[in-house]
Motif scaffolding. Sequence first.
Motif, PDB file in Angstrom:
ATOM      1  N   GLN A  12      -5.762 -10.626 -37.149  1.00  0.00           N
ATOM      2  CA  GLN A  12      -4.983 -11.776 -37.617  1.00  0.00           C
ATOM      3  C   GLN A  12      -4.088 -12.392 -36.551  1.00  0.00           C
ATOM      4  O   GLN A  12      -3.971 -13.600 -36.452  1.00  0.00           O
ATOM      5  CB  GLN A  12      -4.135 -11.382 -38.819  1.00  0.00           C
ATOM      6  N   ASN A  13      -3.454 -11.550 -35.766  1.00  0.00           N
ATOM      7  CA  ASN A  13      -2.520 -12.069 -34.770  1.00  0.00           C
ATOM      8  C   ASN A  13      -3.090 -12.038 -33.358  1.00  0.00           C
ATOM      9  O   ASN A  13      -2.351 -12.160 -32.390  1.00  0.00           O
ATOM     10  CB  ASN A  13      -1.223 -11.259 -34.807  1.00  0.00           C
ATOM     11  N   GLU A  14      -4.397 -11.863 -33.265  1.00  0.00           N
ATOM     12  CA  GLU A  14      -4.988 -11.735 -31.942  1.00  0.00           C
ATOM     13  C   GLU A  14      -5.477 -13.073 -31.410  1.00  0.00           C
ATOM     14  O   GLU A  14      -5.826 -13.975 -32.164  1.00  0.00           O
ATOM     15  CB  GLU A  14      -6.173 -10.744 -31.980  1.00  0.00           C
ATOM     16  N   LYS A  15      -5.474 -13.190 -30.098  1.00  0.00           N
ATOM     17  CA  LYS A  15      -6.035 -14.361 -29.434  1.00  0.00           C
ATOM     18  C   LYS A  15      -7.541 -14.116 -29.263  1.00  0.00           C
ATOM     19  O   LYS A  15      -7.954 -13.265 -28.486  1.00  0.00           O
ATOM     20  CB  LYS A  15      -5.355 -14.548 -28.076  1.00  0.00           C
ATOM     21  N   ILE A  16      -8.340 -14.834 -30.068  1.00  0.00           N
ATOM     22  CA  ILE A  16      -9.792 -14.662 -30.039  1.00  0.00           C
ATOM     23  C   ILE A  16     -10.404 -15.702 -29.098  1.00  0.00           C
ATOM     24  O   ILE A  16     -10.153 -16.896 -29.244  1.00  0.00           O
ATOM     25  CB  ILE A  16     -10.399 -14.868 -31.448  1.00  0.00           C
ATOM     26  N   PHE A  17     -11.194 -15.236 -28.143  1.00  0.00           N
ATOM     27  CA  PHE A  17     -11.839 -16.153 -27.205  1.00  0.00           C
ATOM     28  C   PHE A  17     -13.273 -16.473 -27.612  1.00  0.00           C
ATOM     29  O   PHE A  17     -13.815 -17.506 -27.253  1.00  0.00           O
ATOM     30  CB  PHE A  17     -11.847 -15.550 -25.786  1.00  0.00           C
ATOM     31  N   TYR A  18     -13.887 -15.562 -28.368  1.00  0.00           N
ATOM     32  CA  TYR A  18     -15.298 -15.732 -28.725  1.00  0.00           C
ATOM     33  C   TYR A  18     -15.619 -14.805 -29.882  1.00  0.00           C
ATOM     34  O   TYR A  18     -15.081 -13.691 -29.946  1.00  0.00           O
ATOM     35  CB  TYR A  18     -16.182 -15.372 -27.521  1.00  0.00           C
ATOM     36  N   GLN A  19     -16.496 -15.245 -30.803  1.00  0.00           N
ATOM     37  CA  GLN A  19     -17.036 -14.299 -31.772  1.00  0.00           C
ATOM     38  C   GLN A  19     -18.394 -14.750 -32.285  1.00  0.00           C
ATOM     39  O   GLN A  19     -18.681 -15.939 -32.367  1.00  0.00           O
ATOM     40  CB  GLN A  19     -16.071 -14.041 -32.914  1.00  0.00           C
ATOM     41  N   ASP A  20     -19.237 -13.781 -32.593  1.00  0.00           N
ATOM     42  CA  ASP A  20     -20.508 -14.055 -33.258  1.00  0.00           C
ATOM     43  C   ASP A  20     -20.764 -12.928 -34.263  1.00  0.00           C
ATOM     44  O   ASP A  20     -19.841 -12.178 -34.583  1.00  0.00           O
ATOM     45  CB  ASP A  20     -21.650 -14.220 -32.230  1.00  0.00           C
ATOM     46  N   ASP A  21     -21.980 -12.796 -34.738  1.00  0.00           N
ATOM     47  CA  ASP A  21     -22.270 -11.799 -35.773  1.00  0.00           C
ATOM     48  C   ASP A  21     -22.089 -10.366 -35.291  1.00  0.00           C
ATOM     49  O   ASP A  21     -21.855  -9.453 -36.087  1.00  0.00           O
ATOM     50  CB  ASP A  21     -23.701 -11.966 -36.283  1.00  0.00           C
ATOM     51  N   SER A  22     -22.214 -10.150 -33.990  1.00  0.00           N
ATOM     52  CA  SER A  22     -22.156  -8.786 -33.454  1.00  0.00           C
ATOM     53  C   SER A  22     -20.878  -8.472 -32.694  1.00  0.00           C
ATOM     54  O   SER A  22     -20.392  -7.342 -32.736  1.00  0.00           O
ATOM     55  CB  SER A  22     -23.329  -8.542 -32.498  1.00  0.00           C
ATOM     56  N   ILE A  24     -16.884  -9.591 -30.837  1.00  0.00           N
ATOM     57  CA  ILE A  24     -15.646 -10.369 -30.787  1.00  0.00           C
ATOM     58  C   ILE A  24     -15.045 -10.171 -29.400  1.00  0.00           C
ATOM     59  O   ILE A  24     -14.971  -9.033 -28.920  1.00  0.00           O
ATOM     60  CB  ILE A  24     -14.622  -9.885 -31.836  1.00  0.00           C
ATOM     61  N   VAL A  25     -14.599 -11.243 -28.763  1.00  0.00           N
ATOM     62  CA  VAL A  25     -13.863 -11.132 -27.500  1.00  0.00           C
ATOM     63  C   VAL A  25     -12.435 -11.585 -27.754  1.00  0.00           C
ATOM     64  O   VAL A  25     -12.214 -12.684 -28.266  1.00  0.00           O
ATOM     65  CB  VAL A  25     -14.487 -11.992 -26.384  1.00  0.00           C
ATOM     66  N   LEU A  26     -11.473 -10.723 -27.431  1.00  0.00           N
ATOM     67  CA  LEU A  26     -10.076 -11.046 -27.689  1.00  0.00           C
ATOM     68  C   LEU A  26      -9.177 -10.512 -26.591  1.00  0.00           C
ATOM     69  O   LEU A  26      -9.577  -9.656 -25.801  1.00  0.00           O
ATOM     70  CB  LEU A  26      -9.624 -10.498 -29.055  1.00  0.00           C
ATOM     71  N   ARG A  27      -7.952 -11.055 -26.538  1.00  0.00           N
ATOM     72  CA  ARG A  27      -6.938 -10.547 -25.615  1.00  0.00           C
ATOM     73  C   ARG A  27      -6.470  -9.187 -26.122  1.00  0.00           C
ATOM     74  O   ARG A  27      -6.254  -9.017 -27.321  1.00  0.00           O
ATOM     75  CB  ARG A  27      -5.780 -11.540 -25.562  1.00  0.00           C
ATOM     76  N   ARG A  37      -5.879  -9.692 -19.940  1.00  0.00           N
ATOM     77  CA  ARG A  37      -6.646  -8.460 -20.085  1.00  0.00           C
ATOM     78  C   ARG A  37      -7.383  -8.646 -21.415  1.00  0.00           C
ATOM     79  O   ARG A  37      -6.739  -8.854 -22.451  1.00  0.00           O
ATOM     80  CB  ARG A  37      -5.715  -7.248 -20.131  1.00  0.00           C
ATOM     81  N   ILE A  38      -8.697  -8.639 -21.385  1.00  0.00           N
ATOM     82  CA  ILE A  38      -9.467  -8.952 -22.588  1.00  0.00           C
ATOM     83  C   ILE A  38     -10.459  -7.830 -22.892  1.00  0.00           C
ATOM     84  O   ILE A  38     -10.722  -6.972 -22.043  1.00  0.00           O
ATOM     85  CB  ILE A  38     -10.223 -10.298 -22.456  1.00  0.00           C
ATOM     86  N   MET A  39     -11.001  -7.830 -24.095  1.00  0.00           N
ATOM     87  CA  MET A  39     -12.067  -6.876 -24.381  1.00  0.00           C
ATOM     88  C   MET A  39     -13.068  -7.453 -25.357  1.00  0.00           C
ATOM     89  O   MET A  39     -12.775  -8.387 -26.116  1.00  0.00           O
ATOM     90  CB  MET A  39     -11.520  -5.557 -24.898  1.00  0.00           C
ATOM     91  N   ILE A  40     -14.256  -6.893 -25.304  1.00  0.00           N
ATOM     92  CA  ILE A  40     -15.298  -7.243 -26.260  1.00  0.00           C
ATOM     93  C   ILE A  40     -15.481  -6.057 -27.190  1.00  0.00           C
ATOM     94  O   ILE A  40     -15.499  -4.907 -26.750  1.00  0.00           O
ATOM     95  CB  ILE A  40     -16.619  -7.642 -25.560  1.00  0.00           C
ATOM     96  N   ILE A  41     -15.526  -6.339 -28.476  1.00  0.00           N
ATOM     97  CA  ILE A  41     -15.634  -5.288 -29.496  1.00  0.00           C
ATOM     98  C   ILE A  41     -16.910  -5.494 -30.308  1.00  0.00           C
ATOM     99  O   ILE A  41     -17.212  -6.622 -30.709  1.00  0.00           O
ATOM    100  CB  ILE A  41     -14.416  -5.340 -30.456  1.00  0.00           C
ATOM    101  N   TYR A  42     -17.607  -4.418 -30.555  1.00  0.00           N
ATOM    102  CA  TYR A  42     -18.769  -4.454 -31.443  1.00  0.00           C
ATOM    103  C   TYR A  42     -18.276  -4.390 -32.882  1.00  0.00           C
ATOM    104  O   TYR A  42     -17.429  -3.556 -33.211  1.00  0.00           O
ATOM    105  CB  TYR A  42     -19.680  -3.256 -31.138  1.00  0.00           C
TER     106      TYR A  42
END
Length: 123
Positions: A12-22, A24-27, A37-42
Amino acid sequence: MANRPLCSLDLQNEKIFYQDDSFIVLRTKNLKGHRERIMIIYRRHQHTIPYKAFERALNILTQIGREVFKYTPKFVILDTTFATINDHWHMVASDLDPESEDFDLMLATRWIKVVDNMYPDQT
Ligand SMILES: [Zn+2]
């Protein structure tokens, strides 16, 4: 996420840079002294992902990273050995600020990829 009480993801409070069905990329919550500093999460509750999905994640994180880390000539994609999220596979990307809190830890971590913003990806 209310119907998944065990999930540690609260976006909810995250900065999301990208998302699709699989993915999410967020700060990351904790920038550890980095400007970005970012990460991609499955999205699924899995600790490992198939190689094809890994390749895709690496590609997504590289492309998003090239935008997010425009301010610096190079950034790295790190193994998540010292990770804080337990129930989702993920991968972190960070700048290389030697003044950051976790710089020593970064040097001790396996670098999956170094992305050079001065040059396009080699294929
Ligand atoms: Zn979860």
